[in-house]
Design a protein around this motif. Structure first.
Motif, mmCIF file in Angstrom:
data_model
loop_
_atom_site.group_PDB
_atom_site.id
_atom_site.type_symbol
_atom_site.label_atom_id
_atom_site.label_comp_id
_atom_site.label_asym_id
_atom_site.label_seq_id
_atom_site.Cartn_x
_atom_site.Cartn_y
_atom_site.Cartn_z
ATOM 1 N N UNK A 1 0.870 -1.171 0.000
ATOM 2 C CA UNK A 1 0.000 0.000 0.000
ATOM 3 C C UNK A 1 0.914 1.231 0.000
ATOM 4 N N UNK A 2 0.816 2.026 -1.037
ATOM 5 C CA UNK A 2 1.776 3.103 -1.196
ATOM 6 C C UNK A 2 1.526 4.221 -0.207
ATOM 7 N N UNK A 3 2.596 4.937 0.130
ATOM 8 C CA UNK A 3 2.443 6.060 1.041
ATOM 9 C C UNK A 3 2.381 7.361 0.253
ATOM 10 N N UNK A 4 1.382 7.436 -0.631
ATOM 11 C CA UNK A 4 1.180 8.649 -1.419
ATOM 12 C C UNK A 4 -0.184 9.223 -1.062
ATOM 13 N N UNK A 5 -0.297 10.551 -1.113
ATOM 14 C CA UNK A 5 -1.600 11.150 -0.871
ATOM 15 C C UNK A 5 -2.382 11.127 -2.188
ATOM 16 N N UNK A 6 -3.488 10.400 -2.240
ATOM 17 C CA UNK A 6 -4.169 10.200 -3.526
ATOM 18 C C UNK A 6 -4.644 11.495 -4.178
ATOM 19 N N UNK A 7 -5.040 12.476 -3.365
ATOM 20 C CA UNK A 7 -5.611 13.688 -3.940
ATOM 21 C C UNK A 7 -4.529 14.674 -4.399
ATOM 22 N N UNK B 180 -0.961 15.761 -6.488
ATOM 23 C CA UNK B 180 -0.225 15.367 -7.686
ATOM 24 C C UNK B 180 1.061 14.691 -7.242
ATOM 25 N N UNK B 181 1.724 14.051 -8.205
ATOM 26 C CA UNK B 181 2.981 13.383 -7.892
ATOM 27 C C UNK B 181 3.968 14.401 -7.330
ATOM 28 N N UNK B 182 4.040 15.567 -7.988
ATOM 29 C CA UNK B 182 4.982 16.585 -7.541
ATOM 30 C C UNK B 182 4.682 17.021 -6.107
ATOM 31 N N UNK B 183 3.411 17.219 -5.826
ATOM 32 C CA UNK B 183 3.036 17.626 -4.465
ATOM 33 C C UNK B 183 3.437 16.575 -3.441
ATOM 34 N N UNK B 184 3.299 15.319 -3.827
ATOM 35 C CA UNK B 184 3.737 14.244 -2.942
ATOM 36 C C UNK B 184 5.234 14.291 -2.699
ATOM 37 N N UNK B 185 5.965 14.612 -3.766
ATOM 38 C CA UNK B 185 7.418 14.685 -3.625
ATOM 39 C C UNK B 185 7.792 15.831 -2.696
ATOM 40 N N UNK B 186 7.071 16.941 -2.841
ATOM 41 C CA UNK B 186 7.363 18.100 -1.988
ATOM 42 C C UNK B 186 7.048 17.769 -0.542
ATOM 43 N N UNK B 187 5.930 17.079 -0.346
ATOM 44 C CA UNK B 187 5.536 16.677 1.001
ATOM 45 C C UNK B 187 6.641 15.846 1.636
ATOM 46 N N UNK B 188 7.201 14.939 0.844
ATOM 47 C CA UNK B 188 8.225 14.052 1.373
ATOM 48 C C UNK B 188 9.506 14.819 1.659
ATOM 49 N N UNK B 189 9.861 15.778 0.761
ATOM 50 C CA UNK B 189 11.134 16.452 0.980
ATOM 51 C C UNK B 189 11.019 17.548 2.032
ATOM 52 N N UNK C 93 4.273 11.066 -14.734
ATOM 53 C CA UNK C 93 3.762 12.421 -14.968
ATOM 54 C C UNK C 93 3.674 13.179 -13.650
ATOM 55 N N UNK C 94 4.542 14.208 -13.524
ATOM 56 C CA UNK C 94 4.636 14.905 -12.236
ATOM 57 C C UNK C 94 3.376 15.684 -11.887
ATOM 58 N N UNK C 95 2.625 16.121 -12.901
ATOM 59 C CA UNK C 95 1.479 16.981 -12.607
ATOM 60 C C UNK C 95 0.158 16.225 -12.511
ATOM 61 N N UNK C 96 0.211 14.894 -12.673
ATOM 62 C CA UNK C 96 -1.037 14.126 -12.584
ATOM 63 C C UNK C 96 -1.347 13.815 -11.128
ATOM 64 N N UNK C 97 -2.652 13.791 -10.836
ATOM 65 C CA UNK C 97 -3.039 13.427 -9.473
ATOM 66 C C UNK C 97 -2.834 11.926 -9.279
ATOM 67 N N UNK C 98 -2.338 11.559 -8.117
ATOM 68 C CA UNK C 98 -1.956 10.163 -7.874
ATOM 69 C C UNK C 98 -3.138 9.220 -8.081
ATOM 70 N N UNK C 99 -4.349 9.622 -7.617
ATOM 71 C CA UNK C 99 -5.484 8.701 -7.701
ATOM 72 C C UNK C 99 -5.891 8.406 -9.147
ATOM 73 N N UNK C 100 -5.432 9.259 -10.071
ATOM 74 C CA UNK C 100 -5.789 9.028 -11.461
ATOM 75 C C UNK C 100 -4.798 8.114 -12.173
ATOM 76 N N UNK C 101 -3.697 7.792 -11.503
ATOM 77 C CA UNK C 101 -2.674 6.971 -12.134
ATOM 78 C C UNK C 101 -2.955 5.493 -11.895
#
Lengths: 357, 505
Positions: free
Chosen positions: B91-97, B99-108, B135-143
């Protein structure tokens, strides 16, 4: 299957609980005594008064326990279904008022108690249905209703239902609609206490021996599993609120037709008992029998505390602190169990390592 | 150990849970720098527990951990990440709502201040270097799940991970995505990243790893160089004996149709159409499997059949009677039972054995709203005896039973009512070999007794072993139906991944 083994298992379980409770009460008393000694009071006398002071008036003690047990059930039953009913306070007010009116108009105690229960249940229904079908947080709606009802009822009593002879009191419950007192020689007991015992038995039966009780507990433990089994957890949660509200309403009714026979214009006869019920419910581990015992114990501490205040001039805050210490001590068995399992693990790890070396 | 320090060295790791379960016993685990190290074992062997200890998520009861030659004691995953250890869960530790980039920022941002443009630049650089396309700008839940996994790996690389732990990374992927993941892992190895690959799939372990540590029941069985062992040898180490299921399947003589599903459409919890026009017929004396990667509408399909979930369109006919939208308890009473894929759904873990024995059959134990507990206890002890459920007492909360015993109770309860049709979803998920064999033999026995079984499974071994017919489901549609002999493993893999074969459909 292995019925002797079952019986002995049960015996061990109950003995363990009894030992735990005695032990933690003893610990609580030692700590409470130390606090008293530190503050310069006589600890032995203080403890004696705190624990046994309430017994001077057993009738009052048990009657108070009866009201608290009702609001505790009002919290426990919805909690088992997974709903947090902190509206017991308001449900009790409304139950008291409905009982007063019903008593005045019908002149019958049973009708009054039923009216009180139904009024509380209606309130429970509103909160429960809002939660289940409109996703309104039950805590928020209950708090707002508690406050609103408090002022509505204060208004009703001050402006409409006051007694012309004693204006800070409401009109009185007519003689024929009052629950009486049982007397054994010199001792007396308001009928509300045996009534409470009967109601606790009903709650126990309902929860552990009926379809609805099973569904309530199933929904609370696992809404998903309940849905799989064909139980509608939302509907069940609403039922649990209706039942909870009913008990709180009956609590208010018992207070009015069974003890005070009127409502004072600041609701002091009921004020705070709904919230006290939450603590008592948790102390009684949400089991009706536990709730009955906890409500008696809690009343003992409250009455003992005020006796200590009176006779030893201990401030109210200190008396409350001491009650608190004892209640906290009662929750220690959980911590104790964790400690035991920790020690067991250490030992097992040790054994495992020896086998390897 | 040669000249260089091992990337990971765990010594004498023992983990005992508060309920006394020993998950790991004196485990030594060493991973060399830059290798792909397989951690192989059955469900419950302790693979994930060992890695969660490495990741600082669980504290070992005893034992020491060295990372690149330094003794460490992580207080939590954040500590581990700072030291270059990163774990990718199933189960991934990404916030579904986000974007990928936002998740990366959250992590860093937990590492210090992070500027949007810096993070984007760094992510793009890493993507270019290893040919990762996320795709960095896509929302995680859509991937898709496969891309989400890549995003998770990208996240790991952003935090400068040097040791990457992947927990059963292929279990959620289609065969094509698996191939891509394998390529990605090879590239990461070339870049010098150490990879620990948790799996119970022999083929994958053999394909991608350099060395393998085999765990069984919390102990290390052996550490081997991958090139020196065959899949068969690995299998033997993993289960402790040859994997031969002593299950002989007699030829099926399918009887009268018992369950017919006609053009069924069902929505999932988010309101999206999850089952799109599924039709099939299930006959007496046969096992029909619904095969597919998890999350392709299987759960919605069976929930709709038994009435737990509303049907959007279509019809369900059982024994000649329409049961569409009938309440579940009525469906069960008519002889169509359902074993859900999760024991936490099929059982109420805080209830005791007796309470659970009547969960789906409450009505039979009622007399005017009152529960007949003595009858319930009798029924419960019958299930316990008949299905070999190991319990101290019928008053034991089910939570304290092992997974295998929970499953025996669950399956036993549903089968004891003598149903006509049994829907079993992942009936052996997470079970040990003995329990698996027991459940599979039981299903075959039921079939031979003239019952119909609808098996929903993601486990291909199970499907091939048990099915008389199989239907492949992909995104809520049946891709193909046929007998097990009709499909090769590869064809099945393609169908499960949404690729239609020309030959059949």
């Amino acid at each position: 299957m292995r019925s002797e083994k079952l019986a002995s298992w049960r015996l061990i379980e109950y003995t363990t609980i009894a030992v735990e409770i005695t032990g933690s009460i003893a610990l609580g008393l030692v700590v409470a005594g130390s606090i008293l000694a530190l503050l310069g009071y006589d600890p032995a006398r203080g403890i004696f008064l705190l624990v046994f002071g309430g017994l001077r008036n057993p009738d009052y003690l048990l009657s108070r326990a009866a009201f608290i047990a009702m609001t505790a059930l009002a919290f426990s039953i919805p909690l088992l279904a997974g709903v947090f009913n902190i509206g017991g306070e308001g449900q009790m007010y409304l139950g008291g008022l409905a009982a007063l009116l019903a008593a005045v108009y019908s002149g019958n105690a049973a009708v009054a108690i039923l009216a009180g229960g139904l009024a509380g249940a209606a309130l429970g229904l509103i909160i429960g249905a809002l939660k289940a079908y409109r996703d309104v947080n039950e805590v928020v709606s209950a708090i707002m209703l508690n406050l609103t009802l408090f002022y509505v009822i204060v208004y009703a009593i001050t402006a409409e239902l006051y007694d012309p002879v004693a204006p800070h009191e409401s009109i009185k419950v007519p003689k024929g609609a009052r629950l009486g007192v049982i007397r054994f020689g010199g001792l007396k007991l308001h009928i509300i206490f045996p009534l409470m015992l009967a109601l606790v038995a009903v709650a126990y039966y309902l929860l552990y021996h009926t379809k609805l009780g099973y569904e309530i507990r199933a929904s609370g433990f696992s809404p998903k599993a309940a849905r799989y089994a064909g139980i509608d957890p939302k509907k069940t949660s609403v039922y649990s609120m209706v039942i909870g509200g009913f008990f709180a309403g009956v609590g208010g009714a018992l207070n009015v037709v069974g003890f005070t026979y009127y409502i004072d214009n600041l609701l002091t006869c009921m004020y705070g008992m709904g919230f006290t019920g939450i603590g008592v419910a948790l102390m009684g581990r949400n089991n009706p029998i536990g709730v009955a015992l906890a409500s008696i114990f809690f009343s003992m501490l409250v009455l003992g505390g005020s006796r200590m205040q009176m006779l030893m001039r201990v401030p109210k805050e200190v008396a409350d602190t001491l009650s608190g210490v004892i209640i906290v001590a009662l929750s220690l068995p959980y911590a104790y169990r964790m400690l035991i399992s920790y020690i067991r693990i250490r030992r097992m790890v040790g054994v495992g390592a020896e086998q390897h070396s | 150990m040669g000249g260089s320090q091992p990337a990971v060295e765990m010594r004498g790791i023992t983990k005992v849970y508060p309920d006394g379960v020993v998950a790991l016993r004196d485990v030594d685990f060493t991973v060399r720098k830059g290798e792909v190290h397989g951690l192989l074992g059955e469900n419950g062997a302790g693979k994930t527990t060992l890695m969660r200890i490495l990741y600082g998520e669980i504290e070992p009861s005893r034992g020491e951990i060295w990372i690149f030659g330094r003794r460490v004691k992580f207080r939590g995953p954040w500590d581990a990440i700072r030291q270059g250890v990163y774990m990718v869960y199933q189960q991934f530790s990404l916030v579904p709502a986000f974007t990928v980039l936002e998740n990366l920022i959250l992590a860093s941002s937990s590492m210090g201040r992070a500027k949007l443009q810096d993070v984007r630049r760094k992510a793009e650089k890493i993507e270019r270097e290893i040919g990762l396309e996320v795709p960095l700008n896509a929302r995680v839940e859509e991937l898709s799940v496969g891309v989400q996994q890549k995003a998770e790996i990208l996240k790991a690389l952003m935090s400068e991970a040097k040791i990457l732990v992947l927990d059963e990374p292929t279990s959620v992927l289609t065969p094509i995505e698996v191939r891509e993941l394998m390529k990605l892992l090879s590239r990461l190895r070339e870049m010098g990243i150490t990879i620990i690959f948790i799996t119970h799939k022999l083929r994958e372990a053999k394909e991608i790893t350099d060395r393998i540590t085999v765990l069984r029941r919390g102990r290390v069985v052996k550490v081997v160089e991958t090139r020196d062992v065959s899949q068969e040898e690995l299998a033997k180490m993993m289960v402790g004996r040859e994997i031969t299921f002593d299950i002989t399947k007699k030829a099926a003589k399918a009887g009268a149709p018992l369950l017919a599903v006609k053009d069924l459409w069902v929505r999932d919890d988010r309101g999206l159409m999850a089952v799109k026009g599924v039709s099939f017929e299930l006959r007496a004396r046969e096992i029909l499997s619904i095969v597919g990667v998890a999350g392709n509408g299987q759960r919605e399909l069976v929930e709709a059949i038994v009435g737990i979930r509303p049907v959007e369109k279509g019809e369900v006919v059982f024994s000649g009677e329409s049961i569409t939208q009938m309440p579940p308890s009525e469906v069960y009473r008519r002889g169509l039972v359902y074993i859900p894929d999760s024991r936490a759904v099929g059982l109420i873990l805080d209830f005791n054995v007796t309470d659970n024995s009547i969960l789906t059959r409450l009505k039979q134990f009622l007399s005017g709203g009152r529960i007949l507990w003595s009858e319930a206890r009798r029924y419960s002890s019958r299930i316990v005896k008949e299905f070999n459920v190991l319990v101290d007492s019928l008053r034991t909360p089910v939570r304290h039973l092992s997974g295998g015993n929970q499953q025996r109770l669950l399956v036993g309860r549903e089968v004891a009512s003598n149903p006509k049709v049994i829907i079993a979803a992942e009936p052996t998920h997470g079970l040990d070999v003995a329990a698996t064999e027991y459940i599979r033999s039981l299903l075959l026995k039921l079939r031979d007794e003239g019952k119909a079984v609808l098996l929903v499974s993601t486990d291909l071994d199970e499907v091939f072993q048990l099915s008389d017919r199989m239907a492949v489901i992909y995104e809520g549609q049946i891709m193909a139906t046929g007998r097990p002999e009709d499909f090769t493993a590869e064809e099945l893999g393609l169908l499960m991944g949404g690729v239609k074969c020309e030959a059949k459909s």
